[in-house]
Every structure is written in C-alpha cells, then in structure tokens.
Design an enzyme around this catalytic site. Structure first.
Site, PDB file in Angstrom:
ATOM      1  N   LYS A  20      13.820   3.370  -3.664  1.00 46.99           N
ATOM      2  CA  LYS A  20      12.934   2.867  -4.719  1.00 46.99           C
ATOM      3  C   LYS A  20      12.708   3.913  -5.811  1.00 46.99           C
ATOM      4  O   LYS A  20      12.745   3.598  -6.992  1.00 46.99           O
ATOM      5  CB  LYS A  20      11.564   2.466  -4.133  1.00 46.99           C
ATOM      6  N   ARG A  95       1.202  -1.178  -1.109  1.00 47.31           N
ATOM      7  CA  ARG A  95       1.784  -1.039   0.226  1.00 47.31           C
ATOM      8  C   ARG A  95       0.999  -1.788   1.278  1.00 47.31           C
ATOM      9  O   ARG A  95       1.373  -1.749   2.458  1.00 47.31           O
ATOM     10  CB  ARG A  95       1.802   0.433   0.604  1.00 47.31           C
ATOM     11  N   ARG A 134      16.843  14.123   3.888  1.00 48.64           N
ATOM     12  CA  ARG A 134      16.200  14.295   2.584  1.00 48.64           C
ATOM     13  C   ARG A 134      15.639  15.702   2.438  1.00 48.64           C
ATOM     14  O   ARG A 134      15.064  16.260   3.368  1.00 48.64           O
ATOM     15  CB  ARG A 134      15.077  13.265   2.445  1.00 48.64           C
ATOM     16  N   ARG A 169      10.697  17.780   3.781  1.00 40.97           N
ATOM     17  CA  ARG A 169       9.324  17.306   3.606  1.00 40.97           C
ATOM     18  C   ARG A 169       8.705  17.147   4.983  1.00 40.97           C
ATOM     19  O   ARG A 169       9.369  16.673   5.900  1.00 40.97           O
ATOM     20  CB  ARG A 169       9.335  15.967   2.869  1.00 40.97           C
ATOM     21  N   ARG A 180       6.329   6.253   9.660  1.00 37.49           N
ATOM     22  CA  ARG A 180       6.424   5.636   8.329  1.00 37.49           C
ATOM     23  C   ARG A 180       7.076   4.266   8.418  1.00 37.49           C
ATOM     24  O   ARG A 180       6.678   3.333   7.721  1.00 37.49           O
ATOM     25  CB  ARG A 180       7.209   6.539   7.386  1.00 37.49           C
TER      26      ARG A 180
HETATM   27  P1  ADP Z   1       8.345   7.340   0.841  1.00 40.81           P
HETATM   28  O1  ADP Z   1       8.580   6.133   0.014  1.00 40.81           O
HETATM   29  O2  ADP Z   1       9.525   8.212   0.953  1.00 40.81           O
HETATM   30  O3  ADP Z   1       7.655   7.084   2.151  1.00 40.81           O
HETATM   31  P2  ADP Z   1       6.190   8.103  -0.939  1.00 40.81           P
HETATM   32  O4  ADP Z   1       6.365   9.266  -1.823  1.00 40.81           O
HETATM   33  O5  ADP Z   1       6.182   6.757  -1.543  1.00 40.81           O
HETATM   34  O6  ADP Z   1       7.305   8.278   0.142  1.00 40.81           O
HETATM   35  O7  ADP Z   1       4.836   8.270  -0.103  1.00 40.81           O
HETATM   36  C1  ADP Z   1       4.561   9.411   0.663  1.00 40.81           C
HETATM   37  C2  ADP Z   1       3.266   9.210   1.430  1.00 40.81           C
HETATM   38  O8  ADP Z   1       2.191   9.066   0.501  1.00 40.81           O
HETATM   39  C3  ADP Z   1       3.192   7.967   2.294  1.00 40.81           C
HETATM   40  O9  ADP Z   1       3.762   8.163   3.548  1.00 40.81           O
HETATM   41  C4  ADP Z   1       1.688   7.750   2.375  1.00 40.81           C
HETATM   42  O10 ADP Z   1       1.065   8.648   3.279  1.00 40.81           O
HETATM   43  C5  ADP Z   1       1.243   8.121   0.977  1.00 40.81           C
HETATM   44  N1  ADP Z   1       1.241   6.931   0.072  1.00 40.81           N
HETATM   45  C6  ADP Z   1       2.003   6.766  -1.040  1.00 40.81           C
HETATM   46  N2  ADP Z   1       1.749   5.586  -1.638  1.00 40.81           N
HETATM   47  C7  ADP Z   1       0.802   4.979  -0.865  1.00 40.81           C
HETATM   48  C8  ADP Z   1       0.132   3.718  -0.930  1.00 40.81           C
HETATM   49  N3  ADP Z   1       0.384   2.836  -1.903  1.00 40.81           N
HETATM   50  N4  ADP Z   1      -0.783   3.436   0.027  1.00 40.81           N
HETATM   51  C9  ADP Z   1      -1.058   4.306   1.012  1.00 40.81           C
HETATM   52  N5  ADP Z   1      -0.451   5.496   1.153  1.00 40.81           N
HETATM   53  C10 ADP Z   1       0.470   5.838   0.222  1.00 40.81           C
END
Ligand code: ADP
Length: 195
Positions: A20, A95, A134, A169, A180
């Site tokens: 994404k 999310r 990653r 990470r 996740r």
């Molecule tokens: P990825 O898509 O690789 O999991 P992101 O950068 O989108 O990574 O998100 C990293 C972390 O940030 C998530 O695992 C969560 O803990 C937090 N996070 C990001 N966006 C949200 C969201 N919309 N709601 C809740 N937690 C979020």
C-alpha cells in the site's frame, strides 16, 4: 460542487506488507495530492519523542493497533490542512470499523468527494516473506527489502547509502508479523464488507 467533483480521495485497503505504501507514493506523485499514512505519522511522533509517540511505541512494536481515538485525531488534523483540500491518498487508515465510521463523519461534515477504495490483495505467505525481509531507515523513512529492493545509490529518498543504514523494524520480528496479520484479519478485513 465543481471543486469536490475534482477531488480524488483514494483509500488503499489491504494487509500490512501488501504494498500500500509503495502504491500510495506512486499515486501521490502521479496525481499531485498528498499521501496520508498513519503509520508514518506515528513513527514521526515517536522520533520526536512526543508524549503521544511514547504512548504508542510498545503497541506498535508488538504488532498491535494503537487506539482508534489516537489515529482518528491525527487524521482529522491532517485533513483540515489547506494542502489536503484537493484530495488525499489514505494509506493504513482506516483499519477498524470505528475508524471508517469516523472518517465517513469527517467527509460528511466537510463535504468531501466520496472515497474510492482500491483493494490490494496479496497472499499471507508472500506477505510474511516481504515483511521478514523489510528494512527501514529511521533517518530518511526509506523502506527497502533485503533482496527485492536493497538500498543502493539513488533509491534512498533522503540519505545516501553510507548514511542510510536500514534496520529491521521492531514490528518485523516473526511474532510481531503474526500479530499484525492477526490484527488485520480480525479488525481490518471486515472493512471489505463495510465498503
Ligand atoms: P504496515 O502497513 O507495514 O503494518 P504501518 O506503517 O501502516 O505498517 O503501521 C505500523 C503500525 O502503526 C501498526 O502496526 C499499528 O500499530 C500502527 N497503526 C498505523 N495505522 C494505524 C491505524 N489506522 N489504526 C491503528 N493503528 C495503526
């Protein structure tokens, strides 16, 4: 009105590691509208060492979602900015159903054009492979992959390779990856029906 008819509001829906962020960046450059990534915003808050950053650190590193209120407030502030009025590419938000409902309310209150949803579908085994490989640079926020996209001159946005040592990470440890994927299946996948 004419202005909102030209507004591109795009939401990239999919599991973590589906790509994404990569697609959001390409769309953002092509359409000339900003990418709104709650993950990037949360990582920036942690880098600043803000109270908010400290509050979400443990949840993020273990692969769990942060509380809805936290991200809803971040997005609300972002969408109010003048440079976000021509549209926005949402990456990693919403999310949960609660976040999607809050977003609908924000869109209704400000008269934004309807959200266009793009579902990015990738098998979990491929996602595990991508996430485990990653690498990420805290300085330039560049994302790399050990074999598919290794850091090399020209592909790190804010660093040269010598000053851009990508690290694993914390949420790319195998336990965190499974958490996740679990959070995605339980809390995010239901948005497919919602939209
Ligand atoms: P990825 O898509 O690789 O999991 P992101 O950068 O989108 O990574 O998100 C990293 C972390 O940030 C998530 O695992 C969560 O803990 C937090 N996070 C990001 N966006 C949200 C969201 N919309 N709601 C809740 N937690 C979020």
């Amino acid at each position: 009105d004419g202005e909102s008819a030209m507004q591109h509001n795009i939401y990239l829906f999919g599991a973590p590691g589906a790509g994404k962020g990569t697609q959001a960046q390409l769309l953002s450059e092509k359409l000339g509208i900003p990418q709104l990534s709650t993950g990037d915003m949360l990582r920036a808050a942690r880098k600043e060492g803000s109270e908010l950053g400290n509050r979400v650190a443990a949840l993020m590193d273990s692969g769990q979602l942060v509380p809805d209120e936290v991200v809803i407030e971040l997005v609300k502030q972002r969408l109010a900015r003048p440079d976000h009025q021509a549209g926005v590419i949402l990456d990693g938000f919403p999310r949960t159903i609660k976040q999607a409902e809050a977003l609908d309310a924000m869109f209704a209150a400000t008269g934004r054009a309807p959200l266009r949803v793009i579902s990015v579908e990738v098998a979990f085994d491929e996602i595990r492979r991508r996430l485990a490989g990653r690498r990420w640079c805290a300085r330039c926020n560049g994302t790399f992959h050990v074999t598919d996209n290794p850091p090399r001159p020209g592909n790190s946005p804010g660093c040269d390779v010598s000053s851009c040592p990508p690290a694993v990470r914390p949420d790319a440890r195998p336990e965190a990856i499974e958490k996740r994927l679990q959070a995605y299946s339980q809390q995010t996948a239901p948005l497919m029906d919602y939209y």
